[in-house]
Design an enzyme around this catalytic site. Sequence first.
Site, mmCIF file in Angstrom:
data_model
loop_
_atom_site.group_PDB
_atom_site.id
_atom_site.type_symbol
_atom_site.label_atom_id
_atom_site.label_comp_id
_atom_site.label_asym_id
_atom_site.label_seq_id
_atom_site.Cartn_x
_atom_site.Cartn_y
_atom_site.Cartn_z
ATOM 1 N N GLY A 1 8.382 31.971 66.009
ATOM 2 C CA GLY A 1 9.422 32.846 66.550
ATOM 3 C C GLY A 1 10.260 32.124 67.583
ATOM 4 N N GLY B 1 4.155 34.265 61.231
ATOM 5 C CA GLY B 1 3.539 33.355 62.187
ATOM 6 C C GLY B 1 3.507 33.973 63.563
ATOM 7 N N CYS C 1 9.840 52.342 71.723
ATOM 8 C CA CYS C 1 10.551 51.855 72.903
ATOM 9 C C CYS C 1 11.338 52.958 73.594
ATOM 10 C CB CYS C 1 11.472 50.705 72.522
ATOM 11 S SG CYS C 1 12.542 51.057 71.119
ATOM 12 N N GLU D 1 5.211 30.639 68.586
ATOM 13 C CA GLU D 1 5.318 29.376 67.851
ATOM 14 C C GLU D 1 6.575 29.391 66.974
ATOM 15 O OE1 GLU D 1 0.437 28.954 67.654
ATOM 16 O OE2 GLU D 1 1.563 29.241 65.806
ATOM 17 N N GLU E 1 17.087 44.543 71.714
ATOM 18 C CA GLU E 1 16.658 45.943 71.863
ATOM 19 C C GLU E 1 15.262 45.875 72.448
ATOM 20 O OE1 GLU E 1 14.683 49.034 71.658
ATOM 21 O OE2 GLU E 1 14.668 48.785 69.472
#
Length: 497
Positions: free
Chosen positions: A219, A213, A291, A217, A257
């Site tokens: 999450g 999803g 990252c 929302e 992270e």
Amino acid sequence: MTNINVRNYIDESYGLFINNEFQASDSGETLTVSNPANGEDLAKVARAGKKDVDKAVQAAHDAFDSWSKISKEERADYLLEISRRIHEKTEHLATVESLQNGKPYRETSTIDVPQAANQFKYFASVLTTDEGSVNEIDQNTMSLVVNEPVGVVGAVVAWNFPILLASWKLGPALAAGNTVVIQPSSSTPLSLIELAKIFQEVLPKGVVNVLTGKGSESGDAIFHHEGVDKLSFTGSTDVGYGVAQAGAERIVPTTLELGGKSANIIFDDANLEQVIEGVQLGILFNQGEVCSAGSRLLVQSSIYDELLPKLKEAFENIKVGDPFDEDTKMSAQTGPEQLDKIESYIKIAEEDDKANILTGGHRITDNGLDKGYFFEPTIIEINDNKHQLAQEEIFGPVVVVEKFDDEQEAIEIANDSEYGLAGGIFTTDIHRALNVAKAMRTGRIWINTYNQIPAGAPFGGYKKSGIGREVYKDAIKNYQQVKNIFIDTSNQTKGLY
């Protein structure tokens, strides 16, 4: 483009994986997942909402009591079996990962999937050696220290390494005896749903629940759910603020992270062949969507004019294209939003006379790549570390290059960032390497290499790059709470009352 029969690898549609069953979302709504290399639709996935999160958390809660109480040996066997089955399905899972993410198959088949399998294997060994302690404080007093699972873990992972990042959360969380509700990015959910098929065959009901999803929302609903006892998130620092706030509001432990703007430092005694490979590993691996990317290249002034032309040539010789072509070194960015972001920073460079685009800076649309999101490996020269290009995370194959004169200046430039996730040092002087590494305010330093993240070496950031460490034995502590059992063995009163 290589002709891949998508239906040999990916179903037309997927449900939510709750309590070991695939099921439609409560709303019946779906999201479409596309291939960023050619723009074609791959599959539809269920769009979870709050009711689905409630259902998944309840399933995890119901499974927790029995899962947390099985023996370490039995739980380790479950993890080892997951690892074995991932290895068996490497070709399948790696193909799915390349199709949905756009990254080269040579990376997904040799790095993403094998290292994901290794995380479960590694934490099986961590589990079996994870021991409490006994401290005899004095003749009549004994302290027992016991490690216990936290409960239900709520995790959300980013789109750049979907299956690998999921394993970073699942390995230690399951090893510690927790149950999990996990959600991948809405743009790259397929490999984790395929992994759920392994969970369905191996794990007891409700131990792992996979939702698909929108992060804003379902999450967000995971992170704010009263039934979730621990939060774990990998993604941008901007979103990380919200996750940290959600954890703080309920006093829930949180592992983050987040972003980075890491400095890759090149000293004048370095092996230049090793440097050129290391710079490419730092910024072109996974299309720069990493990252920890070495997105700031600091080059000692005395070798700057020698190195830059060689680096320019190396970048221009990188084959960008079909992720399933064995000669491809770099493939598609993950989607249009990311391509737009990269191009916005290129525009900044083009309009600023303090920045010089040495090579690259353009979307690639020739040779059949016009339907995908491909971008040239790019080098931008700047002379001010305060520049927007040096301070903000671009998250693409774009490296900014700066000069420095001596060791101290290199350290000052490297540390002049709100981030502190990673960094690199290239030198043949081990004393210099260690001195600079100790001075850098960052969680991971590579020396004479870059972007190596095996199980067993802690990874995580200083400053705004996050909280906690992953892929290391101590990561299991992120998913544990410590209980102290304090025992008076004297069988006598203290005489205080």
